[in-house]
Design a protein around this motif. Structure first.
Motif, PDB file in Angstrom:
ATOM      1  N   ALA A 100       8.931   1.165   4.896  1.00 35.51           N
ATOM      2  CA  ALA A 100       7.826   1.530   6.176  1.00 35.51           C
ATOM      3  C   ALA A 100       7.954   0.443   6.919  1.00 35.51           C
ATOM      4  O   ALA A 100       7.856   0.684   8.180  1.00 35.51           O
ATOM      5  N   GLU A 103      11.197   0.583   9.167  1.00 35.94           N
ATOM      6  CA  GLU A 103      11.223   1.760  10.045  1.00 35.94           C
ATOM      7  C   GLU A 103      10.129   1.271  11.326  1.00 35.94           C
ATOM      8  O   GLU A 103      10.508   1.719  12.337  1.00 35.94           O
ATOM      9  N   GLN A 104       9.043   0.766  11.102  1.00 34.57           N
ATOM     10  CA  GLN A 104       8.200   0.339  12.175  1.00 34.57           C
ATOM     11  C   GLN A 104       8.805  -0.583  12.966  1.00 34.57           C
ATOM     12  O   GLN A 104       8.858  -0.462  14.223  1.00 34.57           O
ATOM     13  N   THR A 105       9.749  -1.708  12.518  1.00 37.37           N
ATOM     14  CA  THR A 105      10.508  -2.411  13.203  1.00 37.37           C
ATOM     15  C   THR A 105      11.455  -1.801  14.235  1.00 37.37           C
ATOM     16  O   THR A 105      11.628  -2.111  15.460  1.00 37.37           O
TER      17      THR A 105
END
Length: 191
Positions: A100, A103-105
């Motif tokens: 997670a 993916e946010q990065t």
């Protein structure tokens, strides 16, 4: 060992077991010697026997090569990764939490339309400790050069892992799964 090699090994071992039973019957005298000698001479004179012998030899050599080949890198995509372990206890991070964060990065990067990250825990061997490997499946914009974008993505994820968890040298592999200028479904672009 793959399913095909397991099947070949199964067939070869069934044949070997049948041959062993036949040898036991011949040694115990269940079949008269003149009868089995005549059958043996007939079998040895056939071309099919040569072909079958060559096939069995090739299968045996293939399975020997598979058994002697080094083990492939063993990975797991579930569970926890141990960051710190000492006598007082340990610190574990769930692999979905690392996924997670990565993916946010990636979603915040310019040129990345969609990102899916697979976090794999590479098991420890006698020569190396347990490590992480991240596989990035990226859909990128058509206006972005892929090489620099993937290098920037890998560097951003490594920096995030270093800053947050103190992990260094994490392997990051990028796969470009699509190149498009379409916006991801359900997301609006702020101009």
């Amino acid at each position: 060992m793959g399913i095909i090699n397991r099947f070949l090994l199964f067939v070869l071992m069934i044949g070997l077991a049948l041959l062993a039973v036949l040898m036991l019957l011949l040694c115990m005298g269940a079949v008269p010697e003149p009868v089995w000698l005549n059958e043996l001479h007939y079998i040895l004179s056939r071309r099919e026997t040569v072909v079958a012998s060559v096939v069995v030899l090739v299968l045996a050599l293939h399975l020997l090569g598979v058994s002697l080949r080094g083990r492939a890198e063993r990975t797991r995509e579930s569970g926890d990764f141990i960051l710190l372990q000492n006598e007082q206890g340990g610190v574990r991070v769930a692999l979905p939490a690392i996924r997670a964060m990565a993916e946010q990065t990636l979603i915040g990067m310019r040129g990345v339309r969609m990102a899916k990250v697979r976090v794999q825990r590479v098991r420890a061997t006698s020569k190396a400790p347990e490590t992480l490997r991240l596989v990035l499946d990226l859909t990128v914009g058509s206006h972005m050069p892929v090489g620099p974008l993937t290098e920037t993505a890998a560097a951003a994820i490594r920096a995030q892992l270093q800053e947050t968890m103190g992990l260094e040298g994490v392997a990051v592999e990028s796969h470009i799964t699509g190149i498009t200028d379409a916006l991801p479904e359900g997301k609006r672009r702020v101009v």
